[in-house]
Motif scaffolding. Structure first.
Motif, PDB file in Angstrom:
ATOM      1  N   GLY A  44     139.770 -41.770 105.036  1.00 21.42           N
ATOM      2  CA  GLY A  44     139.024 -41.661 106.289  1.00 21.42           C
ATOM      3  C   GLY A  44     137.666 -42.330 106.190  1.00 21.42           C
ATOM      4  N   ILE A  45     136.676 -41.770 106.859  1.00 21.11           N
ATOM      5  CA  ILE A  45     135.322 -42.347 106.875  1.00 21.11           C
ATOM      6  C   ILE A  45     134.471 -41.606 105.853  1.00 21.11           C
ATOM      7  N   HIS A  51     135.127 -35.437 111.103  1.00 19.40           N
ATOM      8  CA  HIS A  51     136.360 -36.128 111.456  1.00 19.40           C
ATOM      9  C   HIS A  51     136.997 -35.586 112.735  1.00 19.40           C
ATOM     10  N   VAL A  52     137.027 -34.275 112.881  1.00 20.67           N
ATOM     11  CA  VAL A  52     137.666 -33.686 114.066  1.00 20.67           C
ATOM     12  C   VAL A  52     136.931 -34.097 115.336  1.00 20.67           C
ATOM     13  N   LYS A 111     147.453 -43.508 112.540  1.00 23.27           N
ATOM     14  CA  LYS A 111     147.193 -43.088 111.160  1.00 23.27           C
ATOM     15  C   LYS A 111     145.772 -42.553 111.032  1.00 23.27           C
ATOM     16  N   ALA A 112     144.818 -43.221 111.689  1.00 28.86           N
ATOM     17  CA  ALA A 112     143.436 -42.752 111.641  1.00 28.86           C
ATOM     18  C   ALA A 112     143.314 -41.357 112.256  1.00 28.86           C
ATOM     19  N   LEU A 113     143.990 -41.119 113.372  1.00 24.23           N
ATOM     20  CA  LEU A 113     143.939 -39.804 114.007  1.00 24.23           C
ATOM     21  C   LEU A 113     144.553 -38.729 113.119  1.00 24.23           C
ATOM     22  N   SER A 114     145.638 -39.061 112.409  1.00 21.38           N
ATOM     23  CA  SER A 114     146.239 -38.073 111.499  1.00 21.38           C
ATOM     24  C   SER A 114     145.281 -37.722 110.361  1.00 21.38           C
ATOM     25  N   ILE A 115     144.477 -38.696 109.924  1.00 24.65           N
ATOM     26  CA  ILE A 115     143.469 -38.425 108.888  1.00 24.65           C
ATOM     27  C   ILE A 115     142.374 -37.522 109.451  1.00 24.65           C
ATOM     28  N   PHE A 116     141.917 -37.826 110.669  1.00 21.75           N
ATOM     29  CA  PHE A 116     140.865 -37.023 111.288  1.00 21.75           C
ATOM     30  C   PHE A 116     141.315 -35.578 111.503  1.00 21.75           C
ATOM     31  N   TRP A 117     142.592 -35.390 111.829  1.00 23.63           N
ATOM     32  CA  TRP A 117     143.099 -34.052 112.154  1.00 23.63           C
ATOM     33  C   TRP A 117     143.573 -33.262 110.938  1.00 23.63           C
ATOM     34  N   PHE A 118     144.215 -33.957 109.985  1.00 25.02           N
ATOM     35  CA  PHE A 118     144.890 -33.248 108.891  1.00 25.02           C
ATOM     36  C   PHE A 118     144.352 -33.581 107.497  1.00 25.02           C
ATOM     37  N   GLY A 119     143.297 -34.401 107.425  1.00 22.54           N
ATOM     38  CA  GLY A 119     142.737 -34.747 106.129  1.00 22.54           C
ATOM     39  C   GLY A 119     143.358 -36.009 105.560  1.00 22.54           C
ATOM     40  N   PRO A 120     142.977 -36.399 104.332  1.00 19.46           N
ATOM     41  CA  PRO A 120     143.482 -37.622 103.700  1.00 19.46           C
ATOM     42  C   PRO A 120     145.007 -37.713 103.751  1.00 19.46           C
TER      43      PRO A 120
END
Length: 323
Positions: free
Chosen positions: A28-29, A36-37, A90-99
């Motif tokens: 992520g960032i 992230h959320v 994929k970026a949204l899945s990282i923001f919502w569920f972590g790496p």
């Protein structure tokens, strides 16, 4: 050669070829993990605008694809959808569920479609500039120059060119051994970011990844600039003010899209190569905005600036009001 040395060389080759079989983890960032959320909210909304807006634009142009301008615009819409859909989910899945883990083939696939759609976007803008040049500078020969066969040749040519520019990047990454971390401090796989994880010399990756796509894009920019210089010369030779305004109006939406595409593109490319003092967090946030903002704004710009598209969109959304 002693058997011990042969065994050591064999093990080394085995290790080198086996390094890149594992999955990567997209982090992520970096530095903004706790936000992230919250970051996901505008990203999700903008992505939905891009999907809905481009889908409506495609439907509005469904019966106009025989016209060169709308054919190239439909190519731009599809390419924008590929660009945003390659990265944003994929970026949204990282923001919502972590790496999130991504396989090595999956990473290469994402890398290819990201860069391919970027270069193809640039080529389509060049083709659209040529279309505007012919329409304004040689209006009487427009239909004889841009025949359906010529349009298909241009579409195939720019697609093949983009493929040839980007496909070597896949091989350049695939050959690298990854014997250190498999953690990617980003929301998606991109060429240089993945190559920097390798435990080998990546000079060829850096120079090819920077010079070849950049030269392709610069050549597009030069041809677009030449087209618009010739267009402006032709426009200012028109006898009436109304004719000049109408001619400039047909180019307005295209110029807006060109500026939205190239200004952040060049900033991102140059910051990646030379911006050693640019914070990584800023660069990654900007890189994410770049793959989502233009695809979301392009249908809005064309919907507002192009009367034929605007009328068709109104008819699709409010069929009863159009009567």
């Amino acid at each position: 050669m002693p058997s011990k040395a042969i065994h050591q060389i064999s093990m080394t080759m085995y290790n080198l070829t086996g390094y890149n079989t594992g999955a990567f983890t997209l982090l992520g960032i970096p530095g903004l993990e706790q936000y992230h959320v919250w970051i996901s909210v505008p990203f999700c909304l903008i992505y939905l605008v891009a999907i809905v807006g481009n889908s409506i634009l495609l439907m509005a142009m469904e019966h106009s694809l025989h016209a060169p301008m709308f054919f190239f615009l439909s190519m731009l819409v599809i390419t924008d959808l590929i660009l945003s859909t390659t990265c944003v989910p994929k970026a949204l899945s990282i923001f919502w569920f972590g790496p999130q883990r991504i396989s090595f083939p999956g990473c290469l696939t994402q890398l290819f479609f990201l860069h391919f759609s970027f270069v193809l976007d640039s080529s389509i803008l060049m083709a659209m500039a040529f279309d505007r040049y012919v329409a304004i500078c040689s209006p009487l020969r427009y239909n004889t120059i841009l025949t359906p066969r010529t349009i298909v040749k241009i579409a195939v040519g720019i697609s093949f060119r983009s493929f040839c520019v980007i496909f070597p990047c896949v091989f350049l990454v695939n050959r690298l051994p990854f014997c250190r971390t498999h953690n990617i401090p980003h929301t998606y796989c991109e060429h240089i970011g993945v190559a920097r994880l390798a435990c080998a010399n990546i000079s060829i990756n850096i120079w090819y990844g920077f010079c070849v796509p950049l030269m392709a894009i610069i050549s597009d920019v030069i041809l677009i600039a030449i087209s618009y210089v010739l267009i402006l010369c032709a426009v200012f030779r028109l006898p009436s003010q109304n004719a000049r305004q109408k001619a400039l109006g047909t180019c307005g939406s295209h110029v807006c899209v060109i500026l939205m595409f190239y200004i952040p593109a060049f900033f991102s490319i140059l910051a990646h190569r030379f911006g050693h003092n640019v914070p990584q967090t800023f660069h990654i946030v900007f890189a994410n905005l770049y793959v989502i903002i233009p695809p979301a704004l392009n249908p809005i710009v064309y919907g507002v600036k192009t009367k034929k598209i605007r009328d068709k969109v109104i008819f699709l959304l409010f069929p009863m009001r159009s009567y």
